[in-house]
Write a protein that holds these residues in place. Structure first.
Motif, PDB file in Angstrom:
ATOM      1  N   ASP A  48       1.016  -1.015  -0.095  1.00 27.63           N
ATOM      2  CA  ASP A  48       0.052   0.298   0.152  1.00 27.63           C
ATOM      3  C   ASP A  48       0.568   1.068  -0.415  1.00 27.63           C
ATOM      4  OD1 ASP A  48       0.069  -0.598   2.313  1.00 27.63           O
ATOM      5  OD2 ASP A  48      -0.527   1.019   3.764  1.00 27.63           O
ATOM      6  N   GLU A  49       0.786   2.150  -0.606  1.00 30.51           N
ATOM      7  CA  GLU A  49       1.026   3.902  -0.621  1.00 30.51           C
ATOM      8  C   GLU A  49       1.619   4.070   0.373  1.00 30.51           C
ATOM      9  OE1 GLU A  49       0.175   8.056  -1.330  1.00 30.51           O
ATOM     10  OE2 GLU A  49      -1.177   7.097  -1.265  1.00 30.51           O
ATOM     11  N   LYS A  50       1.003   3.526   1.999  1.00 28.15           N
ATOM     12  CA  LYS A  50       1.687   4.591   2.871  1.00 28.15           C
ATOM     13  C   LYS A  50       2.840   3.605   3.640  1.00 28.15           C
ATOM     14  CE  LYS A  50       0.937   5.288   8.025  1.00 28.15           C
ATOM     15  NZ  LYS A  50      -0.679   4.800   9.408  1.00 28.15           N
ATOM     16  N   SER A  51       2.561   2.170   3.346  1.00 32.21           N
ATOM     17  CA  SER A  51       4.478   1.327   2.986  1.00 32.21           C
ATOM     18  C   SER A  51       5.388   1.558   2.470  1.00 32.21           C
ATOM     19  CB  SER A  51       4.152  -0.407   3.329  1.00 32.21           C
ATOM     20  OG  SER A  51       2.528  -0.716   3.789  1.00 32.21           O
ATOM     21  N   ARG A  52       5.434   1.906   1.374  1.00 32.89           N
ATOM     22  CA  ARG A  52       6.152   2.955   0.253  1.00 32.89           C
ATOM     23  C   ARG A  52       6.657   4.171   0.703  1.00 32.89           C
ATOM     24  NH1 ARG A  52       3.865   3.982  -5.148  1.00 32.89           N
ATOM     25  NH2 ARG A  52       6.119   3.878  -5.837  1.00 32.89           N
ATOM     26  N   ILE A  53       5.680   5.008   1.435  1.00 30.28           N
ATOM     27  CA  ILE A  53       5.906   6.043   2.232  1.00 30.28           C
ATOM     28  C   ILE A  53       7.220   5.992   3.097  1.00 30.28           C
ATOM     29  CG2 ILE A  53       5.767   7.916   3.184  1.00 30.28           C
ATOM     30  CD1 ILE A  53       3.612   8.544   1.143  1.00 30.28           C
ATOM     31  N   LEU A  54       6.454   5.008   3.684  1.00 30.12           N
ATOM     32  CA  LEU A  54       7.438   4.285   5.262  1.00 30.12           C
ATOM     33  C   LEU A  54       8.896   3.762   4.705  1.00 30.12           C
ATOM     34  CD1 LEU A  54       7.155   4.324   8.291  1.00 30.12           C
ATOM     35  CD2 LEU A  54       6.600   1.740   8.332  1.00 30.12           C
ATOM     36  N   ARG A  55       8.752   2.980   4.011  1.00 29.02           N
ATOM     37  CA  ARG A  55      10.010   2.584   3.174  1.00 29.02           C
ATOM     38  C   ARG A  55      11.213   3.252   3.255  1.00 29.02           C
ATOM     39  NH1 ARG A  55       7.040  -1.851   1.654  1.00 29.02           N
ATOM     40  NH2 ARG A  55       6.880  -1.410  -0.593  1.00 29.02           N
ATOM     41  N   ARG A  56      10.462   4.026   2.000  1.00 32.29           N
ATOM     42  CA  ARG A  56      11.073   5.357   0.724  1.00 32.29           C
ATOM     43  C   ARG A  56      11.287   6.842   2.119  1.00 32.29           C
ATOM     44  NH1 ARG A  56      10.244   5.823  -4.674  1.00 32.29           N
ATOM     45  NH2 ARG A  56      10.897   7.888  -4.626  1.00 32.29           N
ATOM     46  N   THR A  57      10.684   6.814   2.891  1.00 33.18           N
ATOM     47  CA  THR A  57      11.488   8.311   4.099  1.00 33.18           C
ATOM     48  C   THR A  57      12.453   7.631   4.821  1.00 33.18           C
ATOM     49  OG1 THR A  57       9.403   8.539   3.566  1.00 33.18           O
ATOM     50  CG2 THR A  57      10.691   9.458   5.493  1.00 33.18           C
ATOM     51  N   THR A  58      11.920   6.412   4.652  1.00 35.92           N
ATOM     52  CA  THR A  58      13.210   5.588   6.427  1.00 35.92           C
ATOM     53  C   THR A  58      14.894   5.461   5.455  1.00 35.92           C
ATOM     54  OG1 THR A  58      11.313   4.715   7.055  1.00 35.92           O
ATOM     55  CG2 THR A  58      14.042   3.787   7.935  1.00 35.92           C
TER      56      THR A  58
END
Length: 571
Positions: free
Chosen positions: A120-130
């Motif tokens: 999902d989009e939130k998981s992708r944002i979480l990985r990219r931001t980290t």
């Protein structure tokens, strides 16, 4: 800008040497050219003053010759080689430590893509931001220790414009009122995101969270080492002494290398070529020593702007692009599982190109793997340590305690390759028989230590010695060997063979072909349990004897005391 020349030295040849020497960027020629020209100009000026008749008279020139020769003799007082070698060693070690801690995000990115699950989009944002927070920490640190990165990002707004940082993150970063550096802040944001992912169940276990935090911590620790190297350099006095010594040395060479005296006297045949010899040799020495010094100068700060300094801007761009590709573009995108090309092959033999198929390879084989024993049969026996067995000074086997006799002897045959040269030689020259070697190893007056032993057993010999059987070790072994030889030839019946009270029955095995692997297994003939019981009985017997001796000594002492008392009473 790092200079890469590995392709030029991929093979050892004269062409590779010329390619290496004819490079300009990052070369010794570029490093020393300016100072070499200045040195050559000054050397020419001093030579013109010394050689022409416009400045010096004959007496002054003679004084100059002696003065130059004296300088040339005393130049060794400056330990230039030692100083440069020690200094360059320290600088290269420091340079290597800086490179090892420069920071790569690949391992952490792979862990993030593996442990933080979700499409999902939130998981992708979480990985990219980290991942981006890790690179942002590297950018902020490099801005303070690398001049190239500082020129690229003079302000935080330029970092936002480059895409490493968002405007909201910059405002959050600026809001923190702290007079010290704030390198820790993006890493703290990264830890918060990882904890949030674990709380939401996107990270499956606490062990995974711990491993992610450890990986991010190792990345931050390496960047902290870079800050420490930049904060505390090598003490200033050390590079000052080395750089000053090199320049003073060649300044003195301007005077010391003008003389052309040979053993304190001018050359017999004057020639205009002679003055060029000191200049040529001194120029070569200048190139080598000053080039050596320039190596240390360029490696003292590998995050600077020299030709051989690290590509920090490239590393930042590469870490961001590669990290985002790992955690997002390549997330959960593995190819389908299929049988490989070697699935049904008997041997795995990958193919080579036509140019490399016939090249010789040196496989990993032990240096002693090709050795083969020359004997067809080997005697195996327990180890005999003369220091333990004869610590009371008994070096003769005939006088030693038979209870220390080795309990087992095994004869093994060597399984040889039919194409082996050693096998053919040993079959043509069979050498002594097994019984002859048994006598040679056990029949002498001194203890023979075992040699090199190999192979699998053909027959075994057991010895069992009773408490009252105090015979000769060598004679027992000799009798065992004779009986085994007769039994193998059919000269003794089983009853005669086992009737001796000094030995147990000897198992004689027939020879087997070398190809029969089952028949090559070594038969163990040592009865450890009986040997242990024998040793325990011997210890108990000694303890009882000692106890009896103690009681007798006590009784004698009591009798002596009674006699003394009686004498005193009579007096």
């Amino acid at each position: 800008m790092t200079v890469s020349y590995n392709l030029d030295v991929s093979s050892t040849s004269l062409i590779a040497f010329l390619k290496l020497q004819l490079r300009w960027r990052g070369s010794v020629w570029k490093s020393v050219m300016r100072e070499l020209l200045i040195f050559s100009l000054l050397f020419a000026i001093v030579t013109s003053i010394y050689r022409t008749n416009y400045f010096l008279s004959e007496e002054q020139r003679l004084f100059w010759d002696n003065f130059s020769a004296l300088f040339d003799q005393k130049l060794d007082y400056i330990p230039l080689t030692f100083m440069l070698g020690f200094f360059v060693t320290i600088i290269v070690g420091r340079w290597n430590d800086i490179f090892l801690n420069i920071g790569w995000v690949d391992n952490t990115a792979l862990l993030i893509a593996t442990y933080i699950r979700g499409n999902d989009e939130k998981s992708r944002i979480l990985r990219r931001t980290t991942l981006r927070y890790m690179v942002l920490t590297q950018v902020i640190i490099f801005r303070d220790i690398s001049m190239r990165v500082r020129r690229r990002f003079p302000t935080l707004e330029t970092v936002v414009a480059a895409g490493f940082m968002l405007e909201s993150e910059r405002e959050k970063y600026v809001e923190l009122n702290l007079k010290y550096n704030k390198y820790f802040l993006p890493i703290q944001w990264c830890y918060s995101l990882l904890y949030e992912a674990r709380a939401q169940g996107k990270i499956g276990a606490d062990v995974m969270l711990n491993e992610l935090i450890k990986s991010v911590g190792d990345f931050r620790r390496g960047l902290g080492q870079l800050c420490n190297f930049d904060w505390v350099p090598i003490p200033l006095v050390y590079p000052q002494v080395v750089f000053l010594a090199v320049r003073i040395y060649f300044f003195l060479c301007l005077i010391a290398r003008q003389s052309v005296l040979i053993d304190g006297e001018p050359p017999k045949d004057a020639s205009p070529v002679y003055p060029f010899v000191p200049f040529l040799m001194t120029s070569l020495q200048f190139i080598f020593y000053v080039g050596w010094m320039k190596v240390a100068e360029s490696l003292m700060n590998p995050l600077g702007e020299d030709d051989d300094d690290f590509e920090c801007n490239f590393l930042l761009d590469r870490n961001l692009a590669t990290g985002l590709a790992i955690v997002d573009d390549c997330y959960n995108d593995s190819p389908p599982i299929q049988k490989d090309i070697f699935w049904s092959a008997e041997t795995v033999e990958p193919l080579y190109s036509a140019d490399t198929a016939n090249l010789h390879m040196n496989p990993q084989i032990g240096s002693a793997a090709a050795y083969e024993p020359q004997e067809n049969e080997i005697i195996m026996r327990p180890h005999i340590d003369t220091n333990d067995d004869f610590e009371d000074g008994c070096d003769d086997v005939e006088e030693c305690n038979p209870r220390r006799l080795p309990r087992g002897i095994s004869v093994v045959s060597v399984n040889r390759n039919c194409e082996s040269r050693t096998s053919l030689v040993s079959r043509r020259n069979p050498g002594p028989t097994i019984m002859e070697r048994l006598r040679s190893q056990f029949g002498g007056s001194k203890v023979n230590r075992p040699g090199k032993l190999f192979g699998s057993s053909q027959f075994s010999i057991n010895t069992a010695i009773g408490d009252n059987d105090i015979g000769s070790c060598a004679s027992i072994l000799g009798e065992l060997a004779d009986d085994a030889n007769k039994a193998s030839q059919g000269l003794l019946t089983p009853e005669e063979f086992t009737g001796s009270p000094r030995r147990t029955p000897i198992d004689v095995l027939t020879s087997v072909p070398e190809e029969d692997e089952e028949a090559q297994k070594t038969r163990t003939s040592v009865d450890l349990r009986k040997w242990k019981e024998m040793v325990d009985n011997e210890k108990k017997r000694k303890e009882e004897e000692d106890e009896k001796k103690r009681k007798l000594s006590r009784k004698e002492e009591e009798k002596e005391e009674e006699v003394v008392d009686d004498k005193e009473e009579n007096k």
